[in-house]
Design a protein around this motif. Structure first.
Motif, PDB file in Angstrom:
ATOM      1  N   ILE A   6       3.071  35.004 -45.459  1.00 18.07           N
ATOM      2  CA  ILE A   6       2.708  33.692 -45.980  1.00 18.07           C
ATOM      3  C   ILE A   6       3.368  32.612 -45.131  1.00 18.07           C
ATOM      4  N   GLY A   7       2.626  31.565 -44.849  1.00 18.87           N
ATOM      5  CA  GLY A   7       3.153  30.442 -44.097  1.00 18.87           C
ATOM      6  C   GLY A   7       3.339  29.249 -45.015  1.00 18.87           C
ATOM      7  N   ALA A   8       4.356  28.465 -44.765  1.00 18.71           N
ATOM      8  CA  ALA A   8       4.599  27.271 -45.579  1.00 18.71           C
ATOM      9  C   ALA A   8       5.106  26.153 -44.684  1.00 18.71           C
ATOM     10  N   SER A   9       4.584  24.957 -44.902  1.00 22.57           N
ATOM     11  CA  SER A   9       5.109  23.820 -44.162  1.00 22.57           C
ATOM     12  C   SER A   9       6.519  23.506 -44.660  1.00 22.57           C
ATOM     13  N   THR A  10       7.227  22.680 -43.912  1.00 22.21           N
ATOM     14  CA  THR A  10       8.685  22.638 -44.008  1.00 22.21           C
ATOM     15  C   THR A  10       9.223  22.314 -45.394  1.00 22.21           C
TER      16      THR A  10
ATOM     17  N   ASN B  86       5.853  23.222 -39.269  1.00 26.42           N
ATOM     18  CA  ASN B  86       5.160  22.033 -39.743  1.00 26.42           C
ATOM     19  C   ASN B  86       3.704  22.366 -40.074  1.00 26.42           C
ATOM     20  N   THR B  87       3.031  21.446 -40.722  1.00 24.94           N
ATOM     21  CA  THR B  87       1.688  21.713 -41.243  1.00 24.94           C
ATOM     22  C   THR B  87       0.729  22.157 -40.150  1.00 24.94           C
ATOM     23  N   ALA B  88       0.744  21.473 -39.007  1.00 24.73           N
ATOM     24  CA  ALA B  88      -0.186  21.809 -37.933  1.00 24.73           C
ATOM     25  C   ALA B  88       0.024  23.246 -37.464  1.00 24.73           C
ATOM     26  N   ASP B  89       1.268  23.672 -37.352  1.00 24.55           N
ATOM     27  CA  ASP B  89       1.558  25.038 -36.891  1.00 24.55           C
ATOM     28  C   ASP B  89       1.155  26.082 -37.939  1.00 24.55           C
TER      29      ASP B  89
ATOM     30  N   ILE C 136       0.521  24.136 -47.458  1.00 24.06           N
ATOM     31  CA  ILE C 136       0.785  23.002 -46.575  1.00 24.06           C
ATOM     32  C   ILE C 136       0.876  21.717 -47.377  1.00 24.06           C
ATOM     33  N   GLU C 137       1.535  20.721 -46.781  1.00 20.41           N
ATOM     34  CA  GLU C 137       1.784  19.464 -47.477  1.00 20.41           C
ATOM     35  C   GLU C 137       1.081  18.292 -46.818  1.00 20.41           C
ATOM     36  N   GLY C 138       0.061  18.576 -46.061  1.00 21.05           N
ATOM     37  CA  GLY C 138      -0.722  17.514 -45.435  1.00 21.05           C
ATOM     38  C   GLY C 138      -2.170  17.933 -45.349  1.00 21.05           C
TER      39      GLY C 138
ATOM     40  N   GLU D 115       8.492  14.343 -37.579  1.00 23.47           N
ATOM     41  CA  GLU D 115       7.812  14.349 -36.295  1.00 23.47           C
ATOM     42  C   GLU D 115       6.300  14.348 -36.473  1.00 23.47           C
ATOM     43  N   ALA D 116       5.576  13.941 -35.432  1.00 23.67           N
ATOM     44  CA  ALA D 116       4.114  14.017 -35.459  1.00 23.67           C
ATOM     45  C   ALA D 116       3.681  15.468 -35.667  1.00 23.67           C
ATOM     46  N   GLY D 117       2.641  15.666 -36.466  1.00 22.90           N
ATOM     47  CA  GLY D 117       2.187  17.021 -36.805  1.00 22.90           C
ATOM     48  C   GLY D 117       2.718  17.502 -38.130  1.00 22.90           C
ATOM     49  N   SER D 118       3.710  16.793 -38.667  1.00 21.63           N
ATOM     50  CA  SER D 118       4.258  17.145 -39.973  1.00 21.63           C
ATOM     51  C   SER D 118       3.352  16.624 -41.081  1.00 21.63           C
ATOM     52  N   GLY D 119       3.170  17.436 -42.128  1.00 17.48           N
ATOM     53  CA  GLY D 119       2.398  16.988 -43.276  1.00 17.48           C
ATOM     54  C   GLY D 119       3.059  15.831 -43.992  1.00 17.48           C
ATOM     55  N   THR D 120       4.414  15.869 -44.052  1.00 21.45           N
ATOM     56  CA  THR D 120       5.130  14.759 -44.678  1.00 21.45           C
ATOM     57  C   THR D 120       4.902  13.472 -43.901  1.00 21.45           C
TER      58      THR D 120
END
Length: 300
Positions: free
Chosen positions: A95-99, A128-131, A146-148, A196-201
């Motif tokens: 499972i993947g999760a943004s930060t 981060n969300t993009a990754d 993900i959060e974005g 940073e850019a690419g972060s859902g937050t």
């Protein structure tokens, strides 16, 4: 059937790495064997799958058509292998999760899931969300939280939970210490600490604040929310973060929630899975657990 899973594996490796030499290293073959396998696959299909651009092999229209189908076939094969390799050990899920989710929610979720499914094993990727979206698309994880917003194709996106964003500062920050009513002008002139850019937050904060502030000047950027809240507590600037992230420092008095003219800021968290992923009972159980968790802890 003349097409083999090995040929599809090499095709995906070339698509990922851009050359048969690099792909050979990924699949533990010689360069000549990898090149021969790719040539045989193209011969069987009667099409070229890559265009040569300089020294790189770049997917063409035919290659892009095959890509999701190849990923689907290999994912199905991996599912079969995991299912029967060690049945007594139970299922294993990636499972993947943004930060923010991965740092502040996922540990408790995994612990609760394993209490309910004692034999299950869960491996987590936090990025981060993009990754995380890329990991879902590439079948590196079974599902992502993900959060974005998700802008990728070939994925199924489901609203999962709602989250409240709040603006915080250190008690000694000038915007607090002055004792004045906080205005939009004061917020526009403040130093903002952002992800940073690419972060859902980052994307959620910009989406929430820019309609009111018109722009969002970034004094510092950080790779995770923990660093931002610590820097905010040191007085380097103000920030907008999930209430779940900062509630500990608010309770200890190291941060204060600002009474701003902004409306209540909320964002959605999402569950994402590949549209081409072969469904399995263990993945279905995990997704249903996530839905139940959301209903219990503030669902979407």
């Amino acid at each position: 059937m003349k097409i083999t899973l090995r040929q599809l594996q090499i095709f995906l490796a070339v698509a990922q790495s851009g050359s048969t030499t690099a792909a050979a290293g990924l699949v533990a073959l010689s360069q000549s064997a990898a090149s021969a396998s790719l040539n045989e696959l193209e011969s069987l299909l009667g099409v070229q799958l890559f265009d040569r651009v300089g020294k790189r092999l770049v997917l063409n229209d035919s290659g892009r058509l095959l890509l999701p189908q190849a990923r689907h076939m290999l994912d199905a094969a991996h599912t079969i292998e995991r299912q029967f390799a060690d049945p007594a050990a139970g299922s294993e899920l990636h499972i993947g999760a943004s930060t923010t989710i991965g740092s502040y929610m996922l540990p408790a979720m995994i612990a609760a899931y394993r209490k309910r499914h004692a034999g299950a094993r869960v491996r987590a990727l936090v990025a981060n969300t993009a990754d995380i979206v890329d990991a879902v698309v590439n079948f590196d994880v079974d599902a992502g939280l993900i959060e974005g917003p998700c802008h990728a194709s070939d994925v199924s996106v489901e609203p999962w939970m709602t989250d409240e964003l709040i603006v915080v500062a250190a008690p000694h920050h000038p915007i607090v210490a002055g004792g004045r009513k906080i205005s939009f002008k004061m917020l526009r002139e403040a130093d903002w600490l952002l992800r940073e850019a690419g972060s859902g937050t980052r994307e959620a904060v910009e989406h929430a604040l820019i309609p009111y502030l018109h722009y969002l000047p970034s004094s510092f950027e950080f790779g995770n929310s923990e660093a931002i809240k610590r820097a905010t507590a040191e007085g380097l600037g103000i920030s907008c973060l999930s209430r779940a992230v900062v509630e500990d420092l608010i309770e200890s008095g190291k941060l204060v929630e600002l009474a701003t003219p902004l409306p209540t800021l909320r964002r959605h968290f999402y569950m994402v899975v590949s549209s081409h992923r072969a469904p399995s009972p263990s993945l279905a159980a995990l997704l249903e657990f996530c839905r139940a968790w959301a209903r219990l802890h503030g669902g979407a």
